[in-house]
Write a protein that holds these residues in place. Structure first.
Motif, PDB file in Angstrom:
ATOM      1  N   THR A 499       1.929  -2.790 -12.218  1.00  0.00           N
ATOM      2  CA  THR A 499       0.549  -2.626 -11.756  1.00  0.00           C
ATOM      3  C   THR A 499      -0.114  -3.973 -11.495  1.00  0.00           C
ATOM      4  O   THR A 499      -0.875  -4.132 -10.535  1.00  0.00           O
ATOM      5  N   ASP A 500       0.195  -4.957 -12.335  1.00  0.00           N
ATOM      6  CA  ASP A 500      -0.379  -6.289 -12.142  1.00  0.00           C
ATOM      7  C   ASP A 500       0.217  -6.983 -10.922  1.00  0.00           C
ATOM      8  O   ASP A 500      -0.459  -7.769 -10.254  1.00  0.00           O
ATOM      9  N   ILE A 501       1.484  -6.697 -10.619  1.00  0.00           N
ATOM     10  CA  ILE A 501       2.082  -7.240  -9.396  1.00  0.00           C
ATOM     11  C   ILE A 501       1.335  -6.718  -8.177  1.00  0.00           C
ATOM     12  O   ILE A 501       1.020  -7.467  -7.244  1.00  0.00           O
ATOM     13  N   VAL A 502       1.018  -5.416  -8.190  1.00  0.00           N
ATOM     14  CA  VAL A 502       0.238  -4.837  -7.100  1.00  0.00           C
ATOM     15  C   VAL A 502      -1.113  -5.528  -6.978  1.00  0.00           C
ATOM     16  O   VAL A 502      -1.602  -5.817  -5.884  1.00  0.00           O
ATOM     17  N   GLY A 503      -1.719  -5.852  -8.145  1.00  0.00           N
ATOM     18  CA  GLY A 503      -2.996  -6.548  -8.130  1.00  0.00           C
ATOM     19  C   GLY A 503      -2.894  -7.937  -7.530  1.00  0.00           C
ATOM     20  O   GLY A 503      -3.781  -8.372  -6.777  1.00  0.00           O
ATOM     21  N   VAL A 504      -1.809  -8.651  -7.837  1.00  0.00           N
ATOM     22  CA  VAL A 504      -1.615  -9.985  -7.272  1.00  0.00           C
ATOM     23  C   VAL A 504      -1.418  -9.910  -5.770  1.00  0.00           C
ATOM     24  O   VAL A 504      -1.963 -10.719  -5.006  1.00  0.00           O
ATOM     25  N   VAL A 505      -0.638  -8.923  -5.320  1.00  0.00           N
ATOM     26  CA  VAL A 505      -0.440  -8.736  -3.875  1.00  0.00           C
ATOM     27  C   VAL A 505      -1.781  -8.489  -3.192  1.00  0.00           C
ATOM     28  O   VAL A 505      -2.064  -9.034  -2.117  1.00  0.00           O
ATOM     29  N   SER A 506      -2.641  -7.680  -3.840  1.00  0.00           N
ATOM     30  CA  SER A 506      -3.956  -7.402  -3.277  1.00  0.00           C
ATOM     31  C   SER A 506      -4.794  -8.672  -3.168  1.00  0.00           C
ATOM     32  O   SER A 506      -5.503  -8.880  -2.182  1.00  0.00           O
ATOM     33  N   ILE A 507      -4.705  -9.534  -4.202  1.00  0.00           N
ATOM     34  CA  ILE A 507      -5.451 -10.797  -4.164  1.00  0.00           C
ATOM     35  C   ILE A 507      -4.952 -11.680  -3.025  1.00  0.00           C
ATOM     36  O   ILE A 507      -5.736 -12.300  -2.295  1.00  0.00           O
ATOM     37  N   ILE A 508      -3.625 -11.755  -2.872  1.00  0.00           N
ATOM     38  CA  ILE A 508      -3.045 -12.590  -1.815  1.00  0.00           C
ATOM     39  C   ILE A 508      -3.471 -12.108  -0.439  1.00  0.00           C
ATOM     40  O   ILE A 508      -3.807 -12.910   0.451  1.00  0.00           O
ATOM     41  N   LEU A 509      -3.480 -10.779  -0.245  1.00  0.00           N
ATOM     42  CA  LEU A 509      -3.816 -10.217   1.058  1.00  0.00           C
ATOM     43  C   LEU A 509      -5.313 -10.254   1.341  1.00  0.00           C
ATOM     44  O   LEU A 509      -5.742 -10.145   2.483  1.00  0.00           O
TER      45      LEU A 509
END
Length: 517
Positions: A499-509
């Motif tokens: 779930t935190d990986i998804v959050g990091v991807v969201s921050i990057i995008l």
């Protein structure tokens, strides 16, 4: 489409865009009018009442245990607590007294059915347009856990004149007050220590009563003594170390019931109790002898064999599987090795001694912020287990929220202590000594003022793909020395996962991705 929820006098409006808005009564009425719906409010002499009753918490314990019931928290719009009223079954199994926090409850005697206590808080609140009165009621359930009396020899056979103690234990082990009574003292009597004396032939029931749970019983059969004319045992038996066997003598006549005495020639090798149970202690050979009350005897040669002492299982206790601590904390990792008599040498290692160290006995010390894996390995085997340690900086900022909606943050140093004494909320550290009115404090938090960039798992100041790699390595059990748990824990729960990986991807995008290079 929308939903409307109420908690005390705070209302939340949830629209399709999932925005959460705190609305005053005025705002609610305005929104309701716009949607052509009717909101009915009960008004009484200018006072708006929204009484709400909820179930706050349940508590369970044993006789003698105490609990602190915390009075209900009220709306952040509250300006004054007018009255706090406690009600319930005060006289049945519990004693209570009020304090600044709420109600102190002590279980004084055992009870089977739960006891319910209610607390009603009446308070004033203001939304900037007027002052109103409201109340909140919460219920608390108190349960009494029973102590169980487990009787091993609950069917006892004695001869007239014999004495024997009732063999019992308490589960869990508590200091219960016990009383022993016999329903037929002409057959068997019992003293305050549970020792039964056979008086005459027949049957008797011994009742064991207590103040912390249900009763237990022991049935006693008393017979006339029949003398033995002969006694014999098997000539040889074998038993393993740490195991037991029971020797059963053969008596003549078959209805003979003599008093038997058992003895081992070497208790270091094997011991025997007065029921003929032989336990192997170490390899060797002993002679077990049984003697009747009219001096007849028989013997058995018992050979005690050694066992394989190679460990087959090793695991760290679940309480230490993942542990979050502050810099400077120390603790002992507990574990189990099976079989219990195994011989082994356990080695402890830390994946990053800059974060946490461990000595030869499993004592761990948190050194600095970061993560480390503490592993234990049994030499000469493939048995290994580990626990993950998350070390955080020591909290040094205390934030207090007050009943008037205001908040205050205080920078603290070492030896932080927050206490409630009577009606005072006290904050102390090496350089701070502040006292507030406890009724004015709604809640408080202790946090560290070390800044963290959400998603910057490797701490380089940029949120990018390398942070995703850092998190993946942590999830797979291979965190690097620079891994920052707080930054990687994007969603703020107690774990770092996909779930935190998804959050990091969201921050990057996102167009607002953090980049401080």
């Amino acid at each position: 489409m929308f939903s409307l929820f109420a908690e005390n006098i705070e209302f939340y409006y949830i629209c399709q865009s999932e925005l959460l808005l705190l609305l005053t009564i005025y705002n609610i009425v305005r929104i309701m009018k716009k949607r052509k719906l009717l909101l009915m409010l009960i008004c009484c002499i200018g006072t708006v009442l929204f009484p709400l009753s909820t179930f706050a918490a349940s508590y369970s314990g044993y006789v003698g245990d105490e609990f602190q019931l915390v009075k209900p928290s009220v709306s952040i719009l509250a300006t004054k607590i007018k009255d706090v009223t406690w009600s319930g079954q005060y006289a049945d199994g519990i004693s209570c007294y009020e304090n600044s926090t709420g109600l102190k409850v002590r279980i004084t005697s055992y009870f089977k059915n739960p006891i319910y206590i209610n607390c009603r808080v009446k308070y004033e609140w203001s939304n900037g347009q007027g002052t109103y009165t409201s109340d909140k009621t919460e219920s608390y359930m108190i349960s009494c856990n029973p102590v169980t009396i487990q009787v091993t020899n609950n069917n006892m056979t004695l001869k007239v004149g014999q004495k024997q103690y009732i063999d019992y234990n308490l589960s869990p082990s508590k200091s219960a007050s016990l009383t022993f009574t016999s329903d037929n003292s002409s057959v068997a009597t019992v003293n305050s220590m549970g020792e039964v004396t056979a008086v005459g032939t027949g049957y008797a029931k011994i009742t064991i009563d207590q103040n912390m749970g249900d009763k237990a019983y022991c049935n006693v059969t008393v017979t006339e003594p029949v003398a033995a004319t002969s006694i014999s045992l098997p000539s040889e038996r074998t038993v393993d170390v740490y195991s037991s066997i029971t020797l059963i003598p053969t008596l003549e006549p078959s209805d003979a019931n003599p008093t038997l005495t058992w003895e081992s020639s070497n208790v270091t090798i094997a011991s025997v109790n007065q029921n003929g149970k032989v336990t192997g202690n170490e390899p060797g050979t002993v002679t077990i002898t049984v003697t009747t009350d009219n001096d007849l005897s028989a013997s058995c040669t018992v050979t005690v064999k050694d066992v394989d002492r190679t460990p087959t299982q090793f695991y760290i206790d679940d309480a230490f599987r993942k542990k979050t601590v502050y810099v400077g904390n120390t603790w002992l990792v507990t574990y189990s090795v099976l079989p219990s008599y195994a011989n082994y040498n356990l080695r402890w290692t830390s994946s990053d001694e800059r974060v946490a160290t461990v000595d030869d006995f499993g004592h761990v010390k948190a050194i600095r912020q970061g993560t480390a894996r503490i592993a234990g390995t049994i030499d000469g085997t493939a048995l290994t287990d580990y626990c993950d340690v998350i070390v955080k900086d020591i909290p040094n900022v205390l934030t207090i929220w007050f009943a008037n909606g205001q908040s205050s943050s205080i920078k603290l140093d070492e030896n932080i202590k927050v206490t409630v004494e009577k009606d005072k909320f006290i904050v102390k550290s090496n350089t701070v000594d502040i006292v507030y009115d406890a009724l004015d404090v709604m809640k408080f938090t202790l946090e560290s003022d070390v800044s963290v960039i959400p998603g910057d798992a490797n701490g380089d100041g940029v949120v990018n793909v390398s942070d995703i790699v850092e998190i993946v390595n942590y999830i797979l059990g291979n965190p690097s020395a620079r891994f920052n748990f707080d930054a990687a824990n994007v969603n703020g729960d107690t774990d770092v996962n996909v779930t935190d990986i998804v959050g990091v991807v969201s921050i990057i995008l996102s167009s607002n991705a953090h980049n401080f290079k």
